[in-house]
Design a protein around this motif. Structure first.
Motif: not given
Length: 447
Positions: A204, A257, A261, A293, A296
């Motif tokens: 991530w 993203f 995820y 998520w 981000a």
């Protein structure tokens, strides 16, 4: 000794007298201190308060409150229910959320005067679920905004007091960063991304850092960024230009993203089958599931106008549009009531936000003929009383026009809703419906 006894007696009398003077017993005072006031969702905040307030907005997929509904008030002697019920708060997790909020206030009394609490039920109304209250697995999103409804932080799921405190402290950090950097958003994004990266695993962190680099590259040399850069949408990095492209920015971010995820949760929870979708929705009731998520996303979307952009953000999380119960579609309803007796209405339904760049009707396909069929449907539809509407407008039209509810949740996209002249039962048309049959219906209704 006698003086001490007298002082104790006098002190006791003072306490009792004070309690009597306010009309509250000790138990009553405790209940009053624990009372939760739920404000109107996204309601106006006075200019004198806006700069000092933080708004906790809980959005759930409960059926929306409709303006003309009479809200059932809980019966019984429970004092806490009596506090909450008059505000019409009935969400699946509002009691749990209120308890976490109470605990937070006890821990941090300095926040008591700064925080406002709001609840927005935004699930599918019964007009779009076949007449029954049916929203599937319970869902929740919590948005922290400033008093001007700019997003400061957010999470997905039902938080406890610790989670709420982290959320608020994150939001306050964003406010400080923004106040110190008035020239634009670029430095704020970098600082928030640095904070988020410390809470992520290596994969991530790599995706987030690549996104920040793409944004920096777009700012330095827009022509040289081959990747679909996070910053390429904005002519500059001011909050004014950000407001103009906020929806498109969220879509671009979710492209980056969202796939990450899904790969992440498959690995973490062993999700392999299509049937695991419902299991994932249940898992998302815990904030740690979608936490990476959220971490981000927040560096790039902190500062969006929540009162304008919350439906897009929630739709990306839930996978279907969020619906408000107080939407005004009086003009459309009046048209249906006035003209519907003699004219056929065809509502062209806007697809989900992420799919609106895909052309409809589809380009003609010589192999299957489906494209040509849908083009013919569109041609005939525009010869009726034709309107493009979203799910929000459709729900309000069905309700206000006293039409029969429909179920929009097919196994493909809802593309049209046909309301034949003089009828009250709308006919839903999905993308996997045979276009030839729809053409036949429209020809018959257009005679």
């Amino acid at each position: 000794m006698r003086q001490c006894i007298c002082l104790i007696v006098l002190f006791g009398v003072a306490v009792v007298s004070g309690s009597t003077a306010t009309g509250l017993s000790a138990d009553d005072a405790l209940v009053a201190d624990d009372a939760i006031h739920w404000g109107d969702p996204l309601g106006p905040i006075s200019a004198t308060e806006a700069d000092d307030k933080l708004v906790l907005l809980l959005i759930t997929n409960d059926e929306p409150i409709r303006v003309d509904d009479a809200v059932d008030v809980a019966d019984g002697d429970d004092q806490r229910a009596a506090v909450d019920a008059p505000n019409g708060v009935y969400g699946w997790c509002t009691d749990v959320f209120a308890d976490a909020f109470r605990e937070l206030r006890h821990r941090r009394p300095d926040l008591r005067s700064k925080l406002m609490l709001q609840w927005l039920p935004a699930g599918l109304p019964r007009e779009l679920t076949g007449g029954k209250v049916s929203n599937g697995t319970a869902r929740a999103v919590v948005l922290l905004c400033d008093g001007h409804y700019r997003l400061a932080s957010f999470l997905v799921g039902v938080p406890d007091a610790d989670d709420l405190l982290t959320l608020i402290e994150d939001g306050q950090e964003f406010q400080r960063l923004r106040s110190l950097d008035t020239q634009g958003r670029q430095r704020v994004v970098a600082n928030l991304a640095g904070r988020s990266s410390q809470r992520m695993d290596r994969l991530w962190r790599q995706v987030l850092e690549e996104s920040v680099v793409a944004m920096d590259g777009a700012a330095d040399d827009r022509g040289g960024v081959k990747d679909r850069g996070i910053g390429e949408l904005e002519p500059d990095f001011s909050y004014e230009s950000f407001d103009q492209v906020a929806t498109q920015r969220m879509l671009v971010l979710n492209e980056r993203f969202g796939d990450m995820y899904l790969a992440d949760v498959r690995l973490r929870f062993g999700l392999t089958e299509a049937s695991d979708v419902e299991r994932l929705v249940t898992l998302e009731q815990h904030i740690q599931t979608r936490r990476p998520w959220c971490e981000a996303m927040i560096p790039f979307i902190a500062g969006i106008q929540v009162d304008q952009q919350w439906p897009t953000l929630v739709e990306l999380i839930w996978g279907h549009p969020a619906i408000r119960g107080d939407f005004d579609a009086s003009e459309l309803v009046q048209q249906i009531k006035t003209l519907g007796k003699d004219e056929t209405f065809v509502f062209s339904i806007q697809p989900p936000t992420a799919l609106r760049n895909i052309p409809w009707p589809p380009i003609s396909d010589d192999t299957s003929g489906a494209g040509a069929g849908w083009q013919r449907v569109q041609e005939l539809a525009t010869k009726t009383r034709y309107r493009e509407v979203d799910w929000q407008q459709l729900a309000a039209a069905i309700r206000g026009g006293d039409l029969t509810p429909i179920d929009v949740r097919g196994n493909s996209l809802l593309r049209y809703v046909i309301l034949p002249a003089g009828k009250t039962k709308p006919l839903p048309v999905f993308q996997n419906s045979p276009p030839g049959r729809v053409v036949g219906l429209l020809k018959r209704f257009n005679r």
